[in-house]
Design an enzyme around this catalytic site. Structure first.
Site, mmCIF file in Angstrom:
data_model
loop_
_atom_site.group_PDB
_atom_site.id
_atom_site.type_symbol
_atom_site.label_atom_id
_atom_site.label_comp_id
_atom_site.label_asym_id
_atom_site.label_seq_id
_atom_site.Cartn_x
_atom_site.Cartn_y
_atom_site.Cartn_z
ATOM 1 N N TYR A 9 2.193 4.331 0.080
ATOM 2 C CA TYR A 9 1.848 4.467 1.494
ATOM 3 C C TYR A 9 2.523 5.719 2.054
ATOM 4 C CZ TYR A 9 0.402 -0.424 1.009
ATOM 5 O OH TYR A 9 -0.203 -1.576 0.597
ATOM 6 N N ASN A 33 -9.282 -2.622 5.778
ATOM 7 C CA ASN A 33 -10.374 -2.159 4.935
ATOM 8 C C ASN A 33 -11.362 -3.307 4.701
ATOM 9 O OD1 ASN A 33 -12.032 -1.181 2.912
ATOM 10 N ND2 ASN A 33 -10.406 -0.823 1.446
ATOM 11 N N CYS A 41 -8.321 0.535 -1.907
ATOM 12 C CA CYS A 41 -6.997 0.483 -1.300
ATOM 13 C C CYS A 41 -5.997 -0.260 -2.176
ATOM 14 C CB CYS A 41 -7.062 -0.119 0.095
ATOM 15 S SG CYS A 41 -7.644 -1.818 0.128
ATOM 16 N N HIS A 42 -6.473 -0.961 -3.205
ATOM 17 C CA HIS A 42 -5.550 -1.662 -4.110
ATOM 18 C C HIS A 42 -4.684 -0.673 -4.879
ATOM 19 C CE1 HIS A 42 -8.925 -0.762 -6.794
ATOM 20 N NE2 HIS A 42 -8.059 -0.836 -7.799
ATOM 21 N N GLU A 70 -6.969 -1.579 -14.595
ATOM 22 C CA GLU A 70 -7.033 -0.121 -14.571
ATOM 23 C C GLU A 70 -5.929 0.528 -15.408
ATOM 24 O OE1 GLU A 70 -7.646 1.844 -10.857
ATOM 25 O OE2 GLU A 70 -8.773 0.163 -10.047
#
Length: 85
Positions: A9, A33, A41-42, A70
């Site tokens: 952030y 979101n 946004c994850h 991921e």
């Protein structure tokens, strides 16, 4: 932000030329979101690379599962794969 990468952030606040305390504002924006699977946004993490929060269904558990898929947060267990049968 590309697949398999993340930012904090605070890093996003810095990119916006905002002071470090604006990281909280970035988090609040992410929480609003409406399409977290389409707008990734994850991939935005708290300071120190901690997961932080996640407002989508399942909360932080879902966020961690998405990050594991991921290739991030490799120390977390892989999520169960859904079966078609």
């Amino acid at each position: 932000m590309p697949w398999g990468t993340s930012k904090t952030y605070g890093e996003i606040a810095k990119e916006l030329n905002a002071p470090p305390q604006a990281a909280q504002n970035v988090g609040q924006a992410m929480a609003k979101n409406p399409l977290p699977l389409l707008i990734p946004c994850h991939r935005v993490l708290a300071a120190g690379g901690k997961p932080g929060g996640f407002s989508a269904e399942g909360g932080v558990k879902t966020k961690l599962q998405m990050l594991v898929l991921e290739g991030l947060f490799k120390d977390q267990p892989k999520p169960e794969q859904a079966s078609l049968f």
